[in-house]
Design an enzyme around this catalytic site. Structure first.
Site, PDB file in Angstrom:
ATOM      1  N   LYS A 168       0.844  -1.205   0.000  1.00 17.49           N
ATOM      2  CA  LYS A 168       0.000   0.000   0.000  1.00 17.49           C
ATOM      3  C   LYS A 168       0.869   1.241   0.000  1.00 17.49           C
ATOM      4  O   LYS A 168       2.027   1.221   0.429  1.00 17.49           O
ATOM      5  CB  LYS A 168      -0.946   0.028   1.207  1.00 17.49           C
ATOM      6  CG  LYS A 168      -0.277   0.003   2.593  1.00 17.49           C
ATOM      7  CD  LYS A 168       0.099   1.344   3.160  1.00 17.49           C
ATOM      8  CE  LYS A 168       0.856   1.211   4.481  1.00 17.49           C
ATOM      9  NZ  LYS A 168       1.574   2.395   4.899  1.00 17.49           N
ATOM     10  N   ASP A 222      -2.706  -1.884   9.937  1.00 14.27           N
ATOM     11  CA  ASP A 222      -2.723  -1.873   8.467  1.00 14.27           C
ATOM     12  C   ASP A 222      -3.210  -3.185   7.862  1.00 14.27           C
ATOM     13  O   ASP A 222      -3.373  -3.283   6.646  1.00 14.27           O
ATOM     14  CB  ASP A 222      -1.299  -1.616   7.915  1.00 14.27           C
ATOM     15  CG  ASP A 222      -0.846  -0.180   8.113  1.00 14.27           C
ATOM     16  OD1 ASP A 222      -1.686   0.665   8.479  1.00 14.27           O
ATOM     17  OD2 ASP A 222       0.351   0.082   7.901  1.00 14.27           O
TER      18      ASP A 222
HETATM   19  P1  ATP Z   1       3.967  -0.494   7.963  1.00 13.34           P
HETATM   20  O1  ATP Z   1       3.947   0.239   6.661  1.00 13.34           O
HETATM   21  O2  ATP Z   1       2.738  -1.334   8.196  1.00 13.34           O
HETATM   22  O3  ATP Z   1       4.340   0.330   9.116  1.00 13.34           O
HETATM   23  P2  ATP Z   1       6.472  -1.542   7.137  1.00 13.34           P
HETATM   24  O4  ATP Z   1       6.201  -1.774   5.685  1.00 13.34           O
HETATM   25  O5  ATP Z   1       7.216  -0.309   7.508  1.00 13.34           O
HETATM   26  O6  ATP Z   1       5.101  -1.601   7.881  1.00 13.34           O
HETATM   27  P3  ATP Z   1       7.158  -4.283   7.466  1.00 13.34           P
HETATM   28  O7  ATP Z   1       7.754  -4.694   6.167  1.00 13.34           O
HETATM   29  O8  ATP Z   1       5.774  -4.708   7.756  1.00 13.34           O
HETATM   30  O9  ATP Z   1       7.279  -2.720   7.683  1.00 13.34           O
HETATM   31  O10 ATP Z   1       8.176  -4.794   8.582  1.00 13.34           O
HETATM   32  C1  ATP Z   1       8.266  -4.236   9.869  1.00 13.34           C
HETATM   33  C2  ATP Z   1       8.925  -5.249  10.793  1.00 13.34           C
HETATM   34  O11 ATP Z   1       7.998  -6.298  11.007  1.00 13.34           O
HETATM   35  C3  ATP Z   1      10.137  -5.936  10.189  1.00 13.34           C
HETATM   36  O12 ATP Z   1      11.310  -5.259  10.523  1.00 13.34           O
HETATM   37  C4  ATP Z   1      10.090  -7.342  10.756  1.00 13.34           C
HETATM   38  O13 ATP Z   1      10.901  -7.439  11.913  1.00 13.34           O
HETATM   39  C5  ATP Z   1       8.648  -7.546  11.192  1.00 13.34           C
HETATM   40  N1  ATP Z   1       7.891  -8.548  10.421  1.00 13.34           N
HETATM   41  C6  ATP Z   1       7.065  -9.451  10.934  1.00 13.34           C
HETATM   42  N2  ATP Z   1       6.501 -10.202   9.979  1.00 13.34           N
HETATM   43  C7  ATP Z   1       6.997  -9.786   8.810  1.00 13.34           C
HETATM   44  C8  ATP Z   1       6.797 -10.188   7.467  1.00 13.34           C
HETATM   45  N3  ATP Z   1       5.969 -11.203   7.143  1.00 13.34           N
HETATM   46  N4  ATP Z   1       7.435  -9.509   6.509  1.00 13.34           N
HETATM   47  C9  ATP Z   1       8.252  -8.483   6.836  1.00 13.34           C
HETATM   48  N5  ATP Z   1       8.504  -8.079   8.098  1.00 13.34           N
HETATM   49  C10 ATP Z   1       7.883  -8.722   9.086  1.00 13.34           C
END
Ligand code: ATP
Length: 303
Positions: A15, A142
């Protein structure tokens, strides 16, 4: 004799937030948001296969940054669903990861929603959609949007969704080196706004009209992210990435969610290719991805 079940693969989108309005911190530490989500055609795939216990594997360029234990949101989704159904979470979850990790594009949330749908199909549970959405909200703010996809306004912590209309748009995403922790970015937002009144978060009606129109020129000046100053404060180099994309002809540039991925709205697919090439040549990002919106939410690909 138990019936052998075939693996189930679910495709799930990343997203971008076209408006991320952040209110003051609530007593529970969360912030009220007015969050206009747009699903983009950058997908992870989660495959659920029968297994003796709960295991997770991950493949893709950022796979080494993904936890494979029970903290993985895909594993948590399987556990919660199994507990509700009174069964063992006997499943192997494989994540084919294309969404940048810790990049502000809800990659973990996407995998949580995808695993939920995949396990529901694998175990033949037929859990009502409303219940799946409740589990998503428990997994994270999210996650419900990852299940629903398309375009939606999220209020509360972002988990209370109202669908909104969206025309087609084209995007370039610049992936940074390393991630940014979402809680750390919110803490920085609190630090930067301390002592100043934070207005209640709203999604401007003009933005929703522009989103529905499919006109990128109308949407471009209305894109805004209240977390951008905090992300830039923690990662000042992102200013150079934003500038490089704008100089290359992007109509608008903003930090995606809590960053550090940056998002560029472009006129069409051809412009997307040009802006992506210029960003890669600028040396201000690790890599780029092009995508269009809106994209469908988590969808079962095969049974
Ligand atoms: P958001 O935009 O929802 O804040 P994000 O995109 O910044 O999230 P994610 O890629 O969801 O961040 O990852 C955040 C943290 O979540 C990672 O550093 C990791 O430790 C943990 N995590 C748990 N499950 C997953 C997964 N399936 N894929 C990626 N990271 C994961």
């Amino acid at each position: 004799m138990s019936v052998p079940r075939t693996p189930v693969t679910v495709r799930v989108p990343a997203k971008v937030n076209v408006r991320l309005a952040v209110g003051a911190a609530r007593p529970d530490g969360f912030h009220d948001l007015a969050n206009v989500f747009l699903a983009v055609s950058l997908f992870d795939e989660v495959t659920a296969s029968p297994a003796d216990g709960l295991t997770v594997t991950c493949a893709g360029p950022d796979a080494d940054q993904v936890p494979l234990d029970r903290t993985n949101l895909a594993a948590r989704a399987a556990e919660i669903l199994a507990r509700r159904a009174g069964i063992e979470p006997a499943v192997h979850l494989h994540i084919a990861k294309r969404i940048p990790v810790a990049g502000g594009m809800a990659g973990g949330s996407a995998d949580g929603a995808a695993a939920l749908l995949a396990c529901d199909a694998l175990w033949g549970l037929d859990t009502p959609r409303a219940e799946l959405l409740d589990i998503c909200a428990v997994l994270g703010s999210d996650v419900p949007f990852s299940l629903v996809g398309g375009a939606a306004l999220g209020t509360g912590r972002g988990e209370l969704l109202t669908p909104v209309e969206a025309g087609a748009f084209h995007w370039v995403f610049a992936v940074a080196d390393g991630g940014l922790s979402t809680p750390a970015v919110f803490r920085e937002f609190d630090r930067l706004t301390a002592g100043t009144p934070v207005p209640p978060p709203v999604a401007p009606p003009a933005l929703l009209t522009a989103l529905a129109s499919g006109d990128p020129q109308a949407l471009a000046p209305l894109l805004a992210n209240d977390l951008q100053a905090a992300a830039l404060s923690l990662r000042p180099q992102l200013a150079a990435t934003l500038a490089a994309g704008t100089e290359a002809g992007a109509l608008a540039a903003l930090v995606s969610g809590s960053g550090p991925t940056t998002a560029f709205l472009v006129r069409d697919q051809e412009a997307a290719g040009k802006v992506a090439a210029a960003l890669e040549a600028s040396g201000t990002c690790r890599t780029t991805r092009t995508a269009s919106s809106p994209a469908p939410g988590a969808t079962v690909r095969q049974r």
